[in-house]
Design an enzyme around this catalytic site. Structure first.
Site, PDB file in Angstrom:
ATOM      1  N   SER A  34       0.790  -1.237   0.000  1.00 19.98           N
ATOM      2  CA  SER A  34       0.000   0.000   0.000  1.00 19.98           C
ATOM      3  C   SER A  34       0.821   1.285   0.000  1.00 19.98           C
ATOM      4  O   SER A  34       0.450   2.247  -0.689  1.00 19.98           O
ATOM      5  CB  SER A  34      -0.958  -0.006   1.194  1.00 19.98           C
ATOM      6  OG  SER A  34      -1.947  -1.001   1.030  1.00 19.98           O
ATOM      7  N   CYS A  62       7.155  -2.314   6.492  1.00 24.85           N
ATOM      8  CA  CYS A  62       7.741  -3.239   7.467  1.00 24.85           C
ATOM      9  C   CYS A  62       9.056  -2.694   7.999  1.00 24.85           C
ATOM     10  O   CYS A  62       9.969  -2.400   7.212  1.00 24.85           O
ATOM     11  CB  CYS A  62       7.989  -4.601   6.817  1.00 24.85           C
ATOM     12  SG  CYS A  62       6.488  -5.375   6.203  1.00 24.85           S
ATOM     13  N   GLY A 103       4.256  -0.180  10.861  1.00 27.39           N
ATOM     14  CA  GLY A 103       4.426  -1.113  11.961  1.00 27.39           C
ATOM     15  C   GLY A 103       5.896  -1.381  12.211  1.00 27.39           C
ATOM     16  O   GLY A 103       6.730  -1.272  11.310  1.00 27.39           O
ATOM     17  N   ASN A 156       9.104  -7.892  11.876  1.00 29.30           N
ATOM     18  CA  ASN A 156       8.045  -6.886  11.795  1.00 29.30           C
ATOM     19  C   ASN A 156       6.808  -7.398  12.536  1.00 29.30           C
ATOM     20  O   ASN A 156       6.782  -8.546  13.011  1.00 29.30           O
ATOM     21  CB  ASN A 156       7.741  -6.566  10.330  1.00 29.30           C
ATOM     22  CG  ASN A 156       7.000  -7.702   9.645  1.00 29.30           C
ATOM     23  OD1 ASN A 156       7.314  -8.870   9.849  1.00 29.30           O
ATOM     24  ND2 ASN A 156       6.017  -7.384   8.816  1.00 29.30           N
ATOM     25  N   PRO A 157       5.739  -6.615  12.689  1.00 28.50           N
ATOM     26  CA  PRO A 157       4.592  -7.053  13.495  1.00 28.50           C
ATOM     27  C   PRO A 157       3.934  -8.336  13.013  1.00 28.50           C
ATOM     28  O   PRO A 157       3.363  -9.070  13.821  1.00 28.50           O
ATOM     29  CB  PRO A 157       3.617  -5.869  13.396  1.00 28.50           C
ATOM     30  CG  PRO A 157       4.498  -4.693  13.179  1.00 28.50           C
ATOM     31  CD  PRO A 157       5.621  -5.186  12.321  1.00 28.50           C
ATOM     32  N   CYS A 158       3.987  -8.619  11.725  1.00 27.45           N
ATOM     33  CA  CYS A 158       3.314  -9.818  11.203  1.00 27.45           C
ATOM     34  C   CYS A 158       4.249 -11.022  11.069  1.00 27.45           C
ATOM     35  O   CYS A 158       3.834 -12.076  10.614  1.00 27.45           O
ATOM     36  CB  CYS A 158       2.671  -9.516   9.854  1.00 27.45           C
ATOM     37  SG  CYS A 158       1.260  -8.410   9.966  1.00 27.45           S
ATOM     38  N   SER A 159       5.499 -10.843  11.427  1.00 30.64           N
ATOM     39  CA  SER A 159       6.484 -11.935  11.504  1.00 30.64           C
ATOM     40  C   SER A 159       6.923 -12.511  10.168  1.00 30.64           C
ATOM     41  O   SER A 159       7.553 -13.561  10.142  1.00 30.64           O
ATOM     42  CB  SER A 159       5.953 -13.100  12.376  1.00 30.64           C
ATOM     43  OG  SER A 159       5.796 -12.708  13.708  1.00 30.64           O
ATOM     44  N   GLU A 160       6.641 -11.832   9.047  1.00 30.54           N
ATOM     45  CA  GLU A 160       7.167 -12.363   7.789  1.00 30.54           C
ATOM     46  C   GLU A 160       8.516 -11.749   7.434  1.00 30.54           C
ATOM     47  O   GLU A 160       9.319 -12.393   6.745  1.00 30.54           O
ATOM     48  CB  GLU A 160       6.169 -12.169   6.643  1.00 30.54           C
ATOM     49  CG  GLU A 160       6.113 -10.763   6.047  1.00 30.54           C
ATOM     50  CD  GLU A 160       5.101  -9.887   6.729  1.00 30.54           C
ATOM     51  OE1 GLU A 160       4.728  -8.840   6.164  1.00 30.54           O
ATOM     52  OE2 GLU A 160       4.662 -10.233   7.835  1.00 30.54           O
ATOM     53  N   PRO A 215       0.621 -11.234   4.519  1.00 34.70           N
ATOM     54  CA  PRO A 215      -0.822 -11.549   4.488  1.00 34.70           C
ATOM     55  C   PRO A 215      -1.565 -10.940   3.307  1.00 34.70           C
ATOM     56  O   PRO A 215      -2.676 -11.353   3.009  1.00 34.70           O
ATOM     57  CB  PRO A 215      -1.335 -10.955   5.810  1.00 34.70           C
ATOM     58  CG  PRO A 215      -0.343  -9.913   6.186  1.00 34.70           C
ATOM     59  CD  PRO A 215       0.981 -10.409   5.697  1.00 34.70           C
ATOM     60  N   THR A 266      -5.099  -5.725   1.896  1.00 35.06           N
ATOM     61  CA  THR A 266      -5.774  -4.780   1.013  1.00 35.06           C
ATOM     62  C   THR A 266      -5.417  -5.002  -0.445  1.00 35.06           C
ATOM     63  O   THR A 266      -6.283  -4.922  -1.322  1.00 35.06           O
ATOM     64  CB  THR A 266      -5.430  -3.345   1.438  1.00 35.06           C
ATOM     65  OG1 THR A 266      -5.737  -3.177   2.826  1.00 35.06           O
ATOM     66  CG2 THR A 266      -6.208  -2.337   0.629  1.00 35.06           C
ATOM     67  N   ILE A 267      -4.149  -5.290  -0.739  1.00 35.80           N
ATOM     68  CA  ILE A 267      -3.764  -5.433  -2.147  1.00 35.80           C
ATOM     69  C   ILE A 267      -4.351  -6.698  -2.764  1.00 35.80           C
ATOM     70  O   ILE A 267      -4.463  -6.795  -3.985  1.00 35.80           O
ATOM     71  CB  ILE A 267      -2.232  -5.385  -2.337  1.00 35.80           C
ATOM     72  CG1 ILE A 267      -1.531  -6.543  -1.626  1.00 35.80           C
ATOM     73  CG2 ILE A 267      -1.687  -4.048  -1.899  1.00 35.80           C
ATOM     74  CD1 ILE A 267      -0.040  -6.617  -1.934  1.00 35.80           C
TER      75      ILE A 267
END
Length: 1040
Positions: A169, A214, A242, A420-424, A604, A607-608
């Site tokens: 985004s 990220c 994040g 990062n917050p989403c762990s990827e 994840p 939005t995209i």
């Protein structure tokens, strides 16, 4: 994570009233490219050769390769009120209305109230981004000739326009605003100044737009740096980003300060960071900021870290019981700590081996001050404590520290400490990553095969674009700007894997699907790294490559070796293509090195994914076979996923059978029991969540094994929360954490449905389960009972049941009058505040329900219609079976379902699920409300006084099942699939047509009982990775 640069003092000059938007790029072309062409980075070396693989080279612009529509874009709340609206938006005719709404509302630049100063066409948006990136690439000398650069622009534009891929985004928000519209703003971020060979702050941040969402930051063990992190996190949250930090560098509260005092320890400072995140809302929005905090398992304060979030949750529960607002953004949760971050424990191999051997594990001091031994724990008990706390509140997750650093390409520059917050995204401290994702479904051919050559070409195009962005972007801190230039990590990924698997006629939980996932991820990672090596041959390696050459080549060899371990049940041609590709990666990498320290992650893609019209996000399976499609003229249409039809076709079903199956799915919201469908093919159409009228879903173990299939072919990790049903035990979670380590994952997060408001329930003994199963298997001889549509009044003297309830402090009473056989026949609803408006409404509602039940409206129809109705008052209740009620009506309906219907889909009670075999409510019923939950405590009590009458209603219920429903093939559980014997479904079809938005809300509310509402439009969200995704407006509550 939505990333927006500051708007203060921003000015723009968007072309107004452009009479020929189809010629938006007519000013460019090869001649224009020649003016931009440069060799700044490559000097005398040859640049990239680029051949058109997608956009036809026939003289037309990329925007002339599709038909266009003029539409209105709107985001509406659940009541239909417009939150955003823009008319006369030009979009590709092939795009869905949801993609239109998401892109126009989120990515179009300008003031929505001033259309002359706002983008109004998708071609403006895409051209703004792709032309800017192409111009930068030309000026920097990435391409061998201007013609190569122009072909790159055309292909990148075509791929974006035709939904083959998308950037994260922040790129759509920010890139091109200065280059195309001369937008200006205040100094804020940092960028790499190539002329001075150092970092600098640009006067205009839009000239160097922020393109990453990220971030990973560091913290040192001193007060200055601890507070510096607080400041930088606040700025990141302000711009919508994040961030993640590992706090293991901060000394334990059990150690000593240099002056002899007692330190605060990391948890004390976590409270500071949590408060800042709660105050500085992400991107200026009302949602909470996205952050990750981790602590290594050897830290002396690890036990306190593990328990901290659950300890605070218990305080919130106590406040809620005293009447405080139970909303997740309300007073109760706002007054407790650690609600603004995901927590993860970093597990090492030596710790996991101690768990395996059931040994003690010794923590270690951060400093050399203490003279005593640090705490020691039984390793397995510590893991069980992590699982117990995750069972309660979802945290902590785990990250496998040794595994992560085993695959680290740059260990000589430092260890990977955080994510990062989403762990990827997992890399060095003080770095950033810009993401992009490829839509896998766009490469599935008519015969069902996967076009891996075109897929690789798309990966190459997007990867080049991401690389060009690195030095033209800005970053929130100086160290991040410096390290982003030095290491240039990128995060290319994919979306729609679940759709590809179903289209191929494969169950998500199968070796063949895991083989396909492994091959596709190997191709993605292989092409990204091959392109990185190709870029190194043109513009040189990343600055940190020389000191990390040997370990990076070692990791590349590990990726190649993993290709041989891809499951052989997957497509053989894809596995062989991956092997050949990786042979080439090793060859060119050894010769030229690599331009980027990291290349791929699996994000994840919230939005995209809507921008690309993906049915599934990231690596996830589909959430349901039936979706609600937004219509251009407003309203919603219920449709069956196209992947169902494609999957059936791949499996060899003929057109007539496919048509019958699709009609059945449309009518019943499930494929279970569909006419003509072979039992062995049911698993192909399993989804992440159980359908309302079905019993099947993908088990949590399948999610972990799919992650394991992809993990060996990623630079980073996988953002995916393993969703577990309510009735799993803490031991199941502990097993999942251990299994993830054994399978070679880098991280795993568990979320148990309902964990935010449920309490542990004792599981039944094997003997009790066997007894329940035997009771459920009993089939009695039945007699024919005919019911006529008439009012069945209750006797003057009847039994009744009174129930007291409290919803967010609002008390009330339900009094249910019963027929002699135990069926409910009337209801009186009394609210504590007599004479209030809601009291009057509830009194009338009770009368309406009473008349409905006496005239034969089946109870399950009432329960299904009114369950999950959302309005105030809503919140926590005192009922352990209904922890959160979305309204008084919702509570009443679900209480009726739990009390009087078999099964208990209306509460997260694991005990009730065990009683019914987990199959949910019996959706068939005799008229006049003849369905009753004869296993419930209420009916057990009544059975003592009315045994003969209850036996009669049991026989009547079973008879109704046999007469009105088609058996689902299980003679032992008594559940039908809800299909009328006469095939009459006109009423249901009409309801679906007029109540699409309500139907979608009801569908999603059943997926997870505690999913929050969207902070943008109020619709119910679905968990996606470590955050939640709204399927109404496209909002991602934490991730891009």
């Amino acid at each position: 994570m939505s990333t927006v640069l500051p708007e203060s003092n921003a000015t723009s000059r968007i072309p107004a009233n452009d009479p020929a938007l189809e010629k938006v790029d007519s000013e460019h072309g090869v001649e224009y490219a020649r003016e931009k062409f440069g060799t700044a980075l490559r000097g005398d070396r040859a640049g990239l050769k680029f051949e058109s693989k997608f956009c036809p080279d026939d003289g037309r612009t990329p925007f002339a390769t599709t038909a266009w529509d003029l539409r209105s874009a709107a985001i509406k709340d659940e009541s239909g009120n417009a939150l955003f609206e823009q008319t006369d938006c030009e979009v590709p005719a092939s795009w869905s209305q949801l993609a239109t709404n998401v892109v126009v509302s989120k990515y179009f630049y300008g003031d929505p109230k001033n259309t002359d100063e706002r983008e109004r066409s998708v071609r403006q948006l895409i051209h703004r981004v792709t032309r800017t990136i192409s111009d930068w690439g030309l000026a920097d000398g990435y391409f061998d000739t201007p013609e190569d650069g122009e072909r790159f622009y055309r292909d990148l534009t075509w791929l974006s326009l035709h939904q083959h891929g998308a950037f994260n985004s922040p790129v759509w928000f920010n890139v091109g605003l200065h280059a195309q519209y001369d937008v200006e703003g205040d100094m804020c971020n940092w960028h790499w100044d190539r002329t001075e060979n150092t970092t600098a702050q640009p006067d205009n941040p839009y000239e160097y737009p922020q393109g990453s969402a990220c971030f990973i930051q560091s913290v040192d063990d001193n007060m200055e740096d601890i507070m510096r992190l607080a400041c930088s996190e606040a700025m990141l949250f302000k711009f919508g980003s994040g961030t993640g930090t590992d706090l293991s560098t901060i000394r334990s509260q059990r150690e000593k300060l240099s002056g002899g005092g007692t330190p605060s320890g990391p948890l004390s400072f976590m409270r500071v960071y949590d408060s800042i995140a709660g105050v500085v809302k992400s991107g200026g929005k009302t949602r909470r900021a996205a952050k990750m905090q981790s602590l290594k398992v050897w830290h002396p304060d690890i036990l306190e870290f593990i328990e901290c979030k659950w300890a605070e949750e218990k305080k919130a529960h106590a406040l809620i019981r005293e009447g405080y607002d139970s909303n997740f953004n309300g007073e109760a949760y706002a007054s407790v700590c650690f609600q603004n971050a995901n927590l993860s424990v970093r597990l090492t191999d030596d710790y996991m081996e101690a768990v395996r051997k059931n040994e003690n594990f010794q923590t270690r001091w951060i400093t050399d001050k203490p003279t005593t031994e640090p705490p020691s724990y039984v390793a397995k008990e510590l893991l069980n404590k992590m699982a117990e706390c995750a069972w309660h509140c979802g945290d902590p997750g785990v990250q496998y520290d040794t595994t992560i650093n085993k695959w680290h390409t740059c260990p000589n520059s430092g260890a990977i400490n955080a994510s990062n917050p989403c762990s990827e995204y997992m890399f060095l401290d003080d770095t950033a990553c810009n993401l992009a994702s490829i839509n896998l479904m766009k490469f599935v051919q008519q015969d069902g095969s996967f076009d891996h050559e075109r897929f690789r070409a798309a990966c190459r195009t997007f990867f080049i674009a991401q690389e060009i962005l690195v030095d033209h972007a800005s970053y929130p801190t100086e160290p991040i700007a410096r390290n982003s230039h030095k290491f240039r990590p990128l995060g290319l990924g994919y979306s729609n894997l679940g759709s590809v698997i179903m289209t191929a006629g494969l169950p998500y939980d199968s070796d063949a699907a895991r083989g396909m996932c492994g091959s596709l991820t190997a191709l993605l990672h292989g092409e990204a790294n091959r392109t990185s090596a190709e870029l190194a041959s043109v513009v040189g390696t990343f600055d940190g490559y020389v000191e990390n050459e040997a370990p990076m080549l070692r990791v590349m060899q590990m990726h190649r070796d993993a290709c041989d371990q891809i499951n052989d049940d997957g497509p053989a041609e894809l596995k062989e293509a991956a092997r050949e590709l990786w042979d080439g990666v090793l060859e060119i990498g050894e010769k030229y090195g690599f331009r980027n320290a990291q290349a791929t992650v699996l994000a994840p893609t919230g939005t995209i994914s809507f921008m690309m019209d993906c049915d599934t996000t990231g690596i996830e399976p589909d959430i349901a076979l039936v979706k609600y499609k937004q219509l251009a003229g407003g309203g919603m249409l219920k449709i069956v996923n196209q992947t169902v039809k494609l999957g059936l076709k791949t499996l060899g079903y003929d057109a007539d059978t496919i048509d019958e199956i699709l009609k059945y799915v449309d009518a019943n919201d499930t494929i279970e029991g569909a006419p003509g469908l072979q039992d062995e093919h049911l698993a192909v159409f399993d989804c992440a969540f159980k359908p309302a009228n079905g019993v099947r879903s993908i088990g949590w173990r399948a999610h972990i094994t799919m992650m394991a299939a992809a993990q060996p072919f990623l630079s980073g990790a996988i953002s995916k929360t393993v969703n577990m049903p309510t009735d799993v035990t803490p031991q199941d979670i502990a097993d999942a954490y251990f299994w993830g380590w054994e399978l070679g994952l880098k991280a795993i997060a568990i979320y148990r449905d309902g964990s935010k408001q449920s309490q542990p329930l004792n599981t039944k003994s094997d003997e009790q389960k066997a007894t329940d199963a035997a009771e459920a298997a009993k089939v009695e001889t039945v007699e024919k009972i005919v019911y006529k549509p008439r009012r069945e009044r209750l006797p003057d003297t009847r039994q009744s049941l009174t129930h007291k309830f409290s919803i967010a402090g609002h008390e009330g009473y339900l009094c249910v009058g019963l027929y002699p056989d135990g069926r409910p026949g009337e209801m009186f609803i009394t609210m504590a505040k007599e004479g209030s408006t809601i009291g009057g409404i509830m009194d009338s509602f009770g009368t309406a329900l009473s008349i409905a039940m006496q005239y034969g409206v089946p109870l399950e129809v009432i329960v299904n219609k009114f369950s999950h109705t959302r309005f105030e008052p809503m919140g926590h209740t005192s009922n352990k079976d209904i922890r959160i009620a979305k309204s008084v009506v919702d509570y009443i309906a679900r209480w009726l379902g739990i009390t009087f219907m078999s099964g208990n889909d209306y509460s997260p009670s694991a005990e009730g699920a065990a009683k019914t075999g987990g199959n949910g409510p019996d959706l068939t019923t005799a008229p006049a409300g003849a369905t009753a939950n004869n296993n419930s405590p209420v009916m057990a009590e009544l059975r003592a006084d009315a045994g003969a009458a209850v036996a009669l209603v049991e026989r009547a219920t079973l008879l109704a099942s046999l007469q009105n429903g088609v058996s689902n093939g299980s003679a032992t559980n008594g559940h039908s699939n809800g299909q009328s014997a006469g095939g009459s479904s006109d009423g249901a079809v009409a309801e679906r047509a007029v109540d699409g938005l309500g139907g979608q809300a009801d569908q999603f509310s059943r997926f997870q009982t505690d999913a929050p509402s969207c902070d943008n439009c109020g619709s119910i969200t679905v968990r996606n990775g470590n955050c939640y995704l709204c399927h109404n407006c496209g909002n991602s509550m934490g991730c891009s």
